[in-house]
Design an enzyme around this catalytic site. Sequence first.
Site, PDB file in Angstrom:
ATOM      1  N   LYS A   1     -11.221  -8.766   1.011  1.00 43.52           N
ATOM      2  CA  LYS A   1     -10.090  -8.404   1.867  1.00 43.52           C
ATOM      3  C   LYS A   1      -9.237  -9.642   2.128  1.00 43.52           C
ATOM      4  CE  LYS A   1      -8.766  -5.909   6.056  1.00 43.52           C
ATOM      5  NZ  LYS A   1      -7.682  -5.194   5.353  1.00 43.52           N
TER       6      LYS A   1
ATOM      7  N   HIS B   1     -15.529  -6.681   7.034  1.00 42.20           N
ATOM      8  CA  HIS B   1     -15.029  -6.098   5.781  1.00 42.20           C
ATOM      9  C   HIS B   1     -15.595  -6.862   4.586  1.00 42.20           C
ATOM     10  CE1 HIS B   1     -11.889  -4.090   8.214  1.00 42.20           C
ATOM     11  NE2 HIS B   1     -11.824  -3.244   7.201  1.00 42.20           N
TER      12      HIS B   1
HETATM   13  P1  NAD Z   1      -7.138  -4.076  -4.042  1.00 37.68           P
HETATM   14  O1  NAD Z   1      -6.836  -5.545  -4.165  1.00 37.68           O
HETATM   15  O2  NAD Z   1      -8.403  -3.558  -4.598  1.00 37.68           O
HETATM   16  O3  NAD Z   1      -5.953  -3.238  -4.705  1.00 37.68           O
HETATM   17  C1  NAD Z   1      -4.586  -3.560  -4.590  1.00 37.68           C
HETATM   18  C2  NAD Z   1      -3.909  -3.106  -5.872  1.00 37.68           C
HETATM   19  O4  NAD Z   1      -2.503  -3.347  -5.758  1.00 37.68           O
HETATM   20  C3  NAD Z   1      -4.389  -3.911  -7.103  1.00 37.68           C
HETATM   21  O5  NAD Z   1      -4.680  -2.991  -8.143  1.00 37.68           O
HETATM   22  C4  NAD Z   1      -3.205  -4.776  -7.451  1.00 37.68           C
HETATM   23  O6  NAD Z   1      -3.102  -5.021  -8.848  1.00 37.68           O
HETATM   24  C5  NAD Z   1      -2.047  -3.901  -6.968  1.00 37.68           C
HETATM   25  N1  NAD Z   1      -0.870  -4.724  -6.746  1.00 37.68           N
HETATM   26  C6  NAD Z   1      -0.734  -5.713  -5.854  1.00 37.68           C
HETATM   27  N2  NAD Z   1       0.484  -6.269  -6.005  1.00 37.68           N
HETATM   28  C7  NAD Z   1       1.100  -5.604  -6.995  1.00 37.68           C
HETATM   29  C8  NAD Z   1       2.371  -5.712  -7.604  1.00 37.68           C
HETATM   30  N3  NAD Z   1       3.255  -6.637  -7.214  1.00 37.68           N
HETATM   31  N4  NAD Z   1       2.684  -4.852  -8.615  1.00 37.68           N
HETATM   32  C9  NAD Z   1       1.800  -3.910  -8.995  1.00 37.68           C
HETATM   33  N5  NAD Z   1       0.565  -3.764  -8.465  1.00 37.68           N
HETATM   34  C10 NAD Z   1       0.239  -4.605  -7.482  1.00 37.68           C
HETATM   35  O7  NAD Z   1      -7.013  -3.753  -2.483  1.00 37.68           O
HETATM   36  P2  NAD Z   1      -7.554  -2.443  -1.716  1.00 37.68           P
HETATM   37  O8  NAD Z   1      -8.884  -2.721  -1.144  1.00 37.68           O
HETATM   38  O9  NAD Z   1      -7.356  -1.239  -2.571  1.00 37.68           O
HETATM   39  O10 NAD Z   1      -6.539  -2.409  -0.489  1.00 37.68           O
HETATM   40  C11 NAD Z   1      -5.148  -2.293  -0.710  1.00 37.68           C
HETATM   41  C12 NAD Z   1      -4.429  -2.304   0.637  1.00 37.68           C
HETATM   42  O11 NAD Z   1      -4.780  -1.122   1.378  1.00 37.68           O
HETATM   43  C13 NAD Z   1      -4.805  -3.492   1.540  1.00 37.68           C
HETATM   44  O12 NAD Z   1      -3.661  -3.883   2.277  1.00 37.68           O
HETATM   45  C14 NAD Z   1      -5.849  -2.888   2.474  1.00 37.68           C
HETATM   46  O13 NAD Z   1      -5.960  -3.577   3.690  1.00 37.68           O
HETATM   47  C15 NAD Z   1      -5.259  -1.525   2.649  1.00 37.68           C
HETATM   48  N6  NAD Z   1      -6.180  -0.476   3.123  1.00 37.68           N
HETATM   49  C16 NAD Z   1      -5.672   0.367   4.042  1.00 37.68           C
HETATM   50  C17 NAD Z   1      -6.430   1.422   4.495  1.00 37.68           C
HETATM   51  C18 NAD Z   1      -5.819   2.384   5.477  1.00 37.68           C
HETATM   52  O14 NAD Z   1      -6.474   3.365   5.859  1.00 37.68           O
HETATM   53  N7  NAD Z   1      -4.560   2.152   5.888  1.00 37.68           N
HETATM   54  C19 NAD Z   1      -7.730   1.606   4.010  1.00 37.68           C
HETATM   55  C20 NAD Z   1      -8.222   0.717   3.060  1.00 37.68           C
HETATM   56  C21 NAD Z   1      -7.424  -0.328   2.604  1.00 37.68           C
END
Ligand code: NAD
Length: 276
Positions: free
Chosen positions: A160, A156
């Site tokens: 991540k 990844h």
């Molecule tokens: P990222 O860090 O780019 O985005 C996370 C967002 O959440 C950020 O904008 C951050 O500001 C916000 N955030 C975090 N804590 C917060 C809070 N307390 N209040 C408000 N906003 C908050 O991460 P990403 O790459 O978008 O991934 C997000 C999650 O999704 C991760 O856990 C990742 O592993 C997961 N993911 C899951 C799948 C799936 O298919 N299930 C696919 C991709 C990513």
Amino acid sequence: MIEKIRIAVAGVGGRMGRKLIQAVKESKQVVLGAALARAALRGIDAGELAGISAIGVPISDSLTEVKDAFDILMDFTQQEATMKNLEVCSNYNKGVIIGTTGLSDAQKAVIRASALHTGIVLAANFSVGGNLMFKLLEKVAQVLVWEKDIEIMEVHHRNKVDAPSGTALAMGEAIAGSLGRDIASCAVYGSELHTGSRKAKSIGLTAVRAGEIVGEHTALFVDRGESIEITHKASSRITFAYGAISATLWLGREKIGLYDMLDVIGLENGKLVLGQ
Ligand code: NAD
């Protein structure tokens, strides 16, 4: 005419958040009702933040504040944020699509309890191909009779925060479940732990973090003189966002309970179908 399901997207400033906004905008069956992010982004148009045209939904930093503007929340953020949002959704009878990975067993227990009166789709991987891979892994593990060595490898992007990925853990669970093993007791994490010869019946999990790679997963089954590799590669996060839209349409406003993406996709006569 059936009213479109109103979506709230959490974490719209994030990598997945932006793709979810794009997918909601493209869909004819759902509409963006609310967008959530940290306070610094409050008031910005969610569409503009996502890099598409203005969508007329200003970002809020309080889910309670926008509770009347949505039916189902899509949450791909971070564990604590997801759990707080789940509590609000649970209080106000809103469905939740949870994509956040790295949730602890205690957090999963809270999700299960909330699902007694809330509709939740929780999946470590919302892509159709990723879920097809879980099914293939179960099959391979059932069919292969030799004492094989099994390794799960994932790559990844450098940002991540959890490892191994939720998808890698789900792959391990699918394989271990098929073999009648418990992944918690047969998993060996990281190559530095492979001292001496390989432990019988172990399943290795290795994570690599580099560059901008969206997500690549391989399960390797190795025996004397031959091996089988099953690989899934996500080249764009939009695939997870489209999956989240399918999950939303399948869940609807009425369903209660905890589901995963395999419930959404469904298997009919051995073929995958995208349910709605
Ligand atoms: P990222 O860090 O780019 O985005 C996370 C967002 O959440 C950020 O904008 C951050 O500001 C916000 N955030 C975090 N804590 C917060 C809070 N307390 N209040 C408000 N906003 C908050 O991460 P990403 O790459 O978008 O991934 C997000 C999650 O999704 C991760 O856990 C990742 O592993 C997961 N993911 C899951 C799948 C799936 O298919 N299930 C696919 C991709 C990513």
